[in-house]
Motif scaffolding. Structure first.
Motif, short mmCIF file in Angstrom:
data_model
loop_
_atom_site.label_atom_id
_atom_site.label_comp_id
_atom_site.label_asym_id
_atom_site.label_seq_id
_atom_site.Cartn_x
_atom_site.Cartn_y
_atom_site.Cartn_z
N ASP A 1 0.82 -1.22 0.00
CA ASP A 1 0.00 0.00 0.00
C ASP A 1 0.85 1.26 0.00
OD1 ASP A 1 -2.61 -1.05 -0.04
OD2 ASP A 1 -2.56 -1.46 2.10
N ASP A 2 1.91 1.28 0.79
CA ASP A 2 2.72 2.50 0.88
C ASP A 2 3.39 2.82 -0.45
OD1 ASP A 2 4.21 0.16 1.20
OD2 ASP A 2 5.71 1.10 2.51
N LYS A 3 3.89 1.80 -1.12
CA LYS A 3 4.55 2.04 -2.41
C LYS A 3 3.56 2.51 -3.46
CE LYS A 3 7.99 -0.01 -5.52
NZ LYS A 3 8.99 1.00 -5.18
N GLN B 1 0.65 4.02 -2.93
CA GLN B 1 0.18 5.36 -2.59
C GLN B 1 1.24 6.41 -2.93
OE1 GLN B 1 -1.11 5.51 1.50
NE2 GLN B 1 -2.99 4.37 1.09
N LYS B 2 2.48 6.10 -2.67
CA LYS B 2 3.56 7.03 -2.98
C LYS B 2 3.62 7.31 -4.48
CE LYS B 2 7.30 9.37 -1.78
NZ LYS B 2 7.26 10.53 -0.88
N VAL C 1 2.14 8.95 1.69
CA VAL C 1 1.55 7.72 2.22
C VAL C 1 0.54 8.04 3.32
CG1 VAL C 1 2.06 5.53 3.38
CG2 VAL C 1 3.64 6.43 1.66
N PRO D 1 -1.25 5.78 5.97
CA PRO D 1 -1.43 4.45 6.57
C PRO D 1 -2.87 4.16 6.99
CG PRO D 1 0.57 5.47 7.40
CD PRO D 1 -0.16 6.53 6.63
N PHE E 1 -4.70 2.08 4.44
CA PHE E 1 -4.13 0.81 3.98
C PHE E 1 -5.22 -0.28 3.95
CE2 PHE E 1 0.66 1.25 5.22
CZ PHE E 1 0.77 2.31 4.34
N SER F 1 1.76 -2.72 4.09
CA SER F 1 2.91 -2.06 3.50
C SER F 1 3.79 -3.07 2.78
CB SER F 1 3.73 -1.35 4.59
OG SER F 1 4.34 -2.31 5.44
#
Length: 288
Positions: free
Chosen positions: A240-242, A244-245, A251, A253, A256, A260
């Motif tokens: 999710d973090d990658k 979203q970035k 990001v 959280p 999510f 991550s």
């Protein structure tokens, strides 16, 4: 990955007939299209999942549970999918038998562009998914191209990880995990967020995929140099973090849904290295 060593499953079918369709009858959302929907949703303060869910309803009407299914054409891709699914069948049958149970194998449906399932209509934009309503895995094999080109996770074992993850959801369904998660959701338990139920469910499916990989390697000795790294690259790319970035530049959280990159790698690696289903209790741990 020497996937040719694997037994071919007879439970891979192709969707056909008039039931297959795209969003709104148009060309369907590609990966770029889904990113646009997500960005617009965030800009309007909407939940992207809710917006995508509305799109997947294809006009709001009830979708047929499935369409005509037939044997897939014998291509290298379908043979690969059959080999991987066959291995998941062998591994999970063995695991269930060791515990005195009997594994109920899922069916894997190959489609192009769009498909109907017991969970509604979906386009290839949603990626591979599992529908507990009909106990089938759905896969548009064009996702394999996205995995290599967009997510930079090439290699047969990366593709096998994707299939094994969805089969992991089937195992969760058989275990009653998905039913319990839905009950907790209805009671108000948070689904999204770094420790939400959705994340815990997805990470457990990652761990189950790792368990399969461990046991399959013991049975077939089919992994080659670089295979494990390719699967870990896939797990990293779809964190999710990658994502979203890449899509919004930062990001969040609290939104999510899958975990991550580090979490997905950790749980897949745990299953891969230990091969023990009992270690995949993502719902009973504080540290994901």
């Amino acid at each position: 990955m020497l996937w040719q060593k694997g037994r071919r499953s007879d439970n891979v079918v192709s969707a056909s007939g008039g039931g297959a369709r795209r969003f709104g009858g148009g060309p369907g959302l590609g990966i770029g299209g889904i990113v646009v929907v997500v960005l617009i949703s965030w800009a309007l303060g909407k939940n992207p999942l809710e917006v995508l869910s509305l799109l997947m309803q294809d006009g709001g009407g009830p979708a047929p549970q499935t369409q005509t299914q037939q044997a897939p054409a014998q291509t290298q891709t379908t043979e690969f999918v059959r080999a991987v699914l066959g291995s998941t069948e062998d591994v999970w049958q063995q695991i269930y038998a060791s515990k005195g149970g009997q594994y109920q194998v899922p069916r894997l449906v190959l489609f192009q562009g769009g498909v109907n399932s017991a969970c509604g209509s979906a386009s290839s934009a949603v990626g591979p998914f599992y529908c507990p309503g009909d106990q089938q895995v759905y896969l548009d094999t064009s996702f394999f191209d996205d995995l290599s080109n967009r997510f930079k996770a090439s290699g047969d074992f990366a593709r096998a990880y994707v299939i094994a993850h969805e089969v992991g959801h089937h195992v969760q369904n058989l275990m009653g995990v998905m039913r319990k998660t839905e009950e907790l959701r209805r009671q108000g338990a948070p689904m999204e967020g770094a420790a939400g139920l959705s994340v815990r469910q997805e990470l457990q499916a990652d761990c189950f995929a790792g368990v399969w990989a461990h046991q399959a390697q013991r049975q077939l000795q089919w992994l080659e140099q670089g295979d494990v790294e390719s699967a870990l690259a896939a797990a990293t790319a779809i964190g999710d973090d990658k994502l979203q970035k890449q899509s919004r530049g930062h990001v969040v959280p609290d939104s999510f849904t899958h975990g991550s990159s580090a979490q997905r790698v950790r749980w897949f690696r745990l299953g891969l290295e230990r091969g023990d289903v009992n270690l995949c209790d993502t719902f009973g741990t504080q540290q994901l």
